[in-house]
Motif scaffolding. Sequence first.
Motif, short mmCIF file in Angstrom:
data_model
loop_
_atom_site.label_atom_id
_atom_site.label_comp_id
_atom_site.label_asym_id
_atom_site.label_seq_id
_atom_site.Cartn_x
_atom_site.Cartn_y
_atom_site.Cartn_z
N ILE A 134 0.83 -1.21 0.00
CA ILE A 134 0.00 0.00 0.00
C ILE A 134 0.87 1.26 0.00
CG2 ILE A 134 -1.72 1.33 1.28
CD1 ILE A 134 -2.78 -1.37 2.33
N LEU A 135 1.96 1.22 0.75
CA LEU A 135 2.81 2.40 0.83
C LEU A 135 3.78 2.49 -0.35
CD1 LEU A 135 3.65 2.42 4.65
CD2 LEU A 135 1.94 3.80 3.46
N ALA A 136 3.80 1.45 -1.17
CA ALA A 136 4.70 1.38 -2.31
C ALA A 136 6.16 1.54 -1.89
CB ALA A 136 4.32 2.41 -3.36
N VAL A 137 6.50 0.82 -0.83
CA VAL A 137 7.86 0.82 -0.31
C VAL A 137 8.23 -0.64 -0.07
CG1 VAL A 137 9.17 1.31 1.79
CG2 VAL A 137 7.73 3.08 0.81
N PRO A 138 9.37 -1.11 -0.53
CA PRO A 138 9.70 -2.51 -0.28
C PRO A 138 9.90 -2.79 1.21
CG PRO A 138 11.52 -1.39 -1.37
CD PRO A 138 10.39 -0.42 -1.30
N PHE A 139 9.89 -4.06 1.59
CA PHE A 139 10.11 -4.39 3.01
C PHE A 139 11.22 -5.41 3.16
CE2 PHE A 139 8.30 -8.65 3.53
CZ PHE A 139 7.61 -8.79 2.34
N ASN A 140 11.86 -5.36 4.31
CA ASN A 140 12.90 -6.32 4.69
C ASN A 140 13.87 -6.65 3.55
OD1 ASN A 140 14.20 -8.02 6.51
ND2 ASN A 140 13.05 -9.81 5.84
#
Lengths: 229, 273
Positions: free
Chosen positions: A130-136
């Motif tokens: 949703i935030l359009a940011v990758p994770f981990n």
Amino acid sequence: MASAAVFEQLQLKLDEDSQIREDIRNVVQTLERQARSAESILTRFHSIPQANIGPTLTEAWEAIQAQRETLAQLNQLASKHPYYKYNQMWSRRMESVSFHLVFYGFLCSHVEGFDGPQGMLYTIEEVSDILAVPFNLKDQDAFHLTIEEYLLSLILLIDELARLAINSVTLGDYQVPLRISQFVKDLHAGFQVLNLKNDILRKRSDSIKYSVKKIEEVVYDLSLRNLIP
Amino acid sequence: MTDHKHSPAKDEASAPPASPFMSMFETFRSELDEHHDRRERIIKASRDITALSKKMIFSLQRVRTLSTPLPPSVTKENNSRQSQITDLFKSIVPDLQVINAWRYQRQISPSIQEYIEAISFQHYLSNQTLITFTEAQHQLPPGISLTEDDYLLGLFDLVGELMRFAITSMATHGTLPRGPKPSKQDDGGQEEGNDILTDLRSLRSGFEGLDTTSSGKDWTPLKRDVGKKMEVMRSCVEKVEGAMYGMIVRGRERPKGWVPDLGGGEGREVESY
């Protein structure tokens, strides 16, 4: 001893670093402002009966979207530099926007006509999506949402829900504390499987048990008085 | 993105007994465990590197001459320590790759600074020059990156070592260590090389000129350390100046083996945090 060149070189690097920090700080300040206005919307849920939260949810969603756009800027800027060199500048912001989103998600799942499970939790994948940011990220040095930031946002969520449990009773809504109780118990069980070392997660997660207790007391008070089935 | 607005979570769980979030948390657990293990390994190596670097410095403090090859015994000891240090660094290279290069900075930094202190001291004693950033980076195995911050903070600590070296030399020989006459090029027609106090003052002037505060009110690890180390550095230079004064004024009355009072404010404790 000719050391002038050495110090000149160092100064160049120091200046470069402070320029980068300044650029990042500008974007982070925008995020801070947007986060404050999101918080001011989210806190209104404590005084709105569940049946009427629809319009405020829309406002909250917009406040999250505003942060999402700023995050895109931050992403672009921060990904040019080693992630962990500067991440303490925005880590709190990631934590807070993730909290806004998981709180929003939980509230959504209690709106009449919602077809998913009650007590919905946006997973880290969903928050990231949703935030359009990758994770981990592990094999790439770029901007992302860390597991720690997500977990800290869940701790914020639990604290917030303990408050909501109490306030929903005041509003005459006796079902909400029951849902919260189950949801927070499930989260608490999740936190218990983590091997926390002596770090910020450990310290902040101490508050979970107090929140659980607070919510249990609300449920107890309600059942004692036959206010819930 | 608006389709997320009221969309259900992908959690398939609705079975009441087990927490529906368990599998997610189990993934987190293994990720966090991995992180903690890496961190532990780095802390362990870092401690050992710091200890070995301190030993290198002790050996170097037994040297009595400036700008000459080190005594073979010192070279032998320190070469072996340096190769142990290199091995320790190499052992954590896999833990410090890509995104993790900066992640464990706080854990690895103290040892890198101590090592920079050791090699810059060794470099100074043999060449009477300041080790450059590039030279220092080359003394670290590939995969371990030297940050400007650690380099700078290591140099601050070098001043403390030079102070000790100078004071010891004055106490035992009654003179300030001085490099030999620059033989290769006869520029300036100098009789002899610079003494260590000249070098210390030149270092101080470099440090004083650095602007580390331009990054505004933001907390940076560098700012915190530079503040403390700047004070220690100044007092180190002043101690040598004071000792020099004492030697000139009372030089001839000085009993053999006299050591100036270094006081309690030596500030060695700020070296590692």
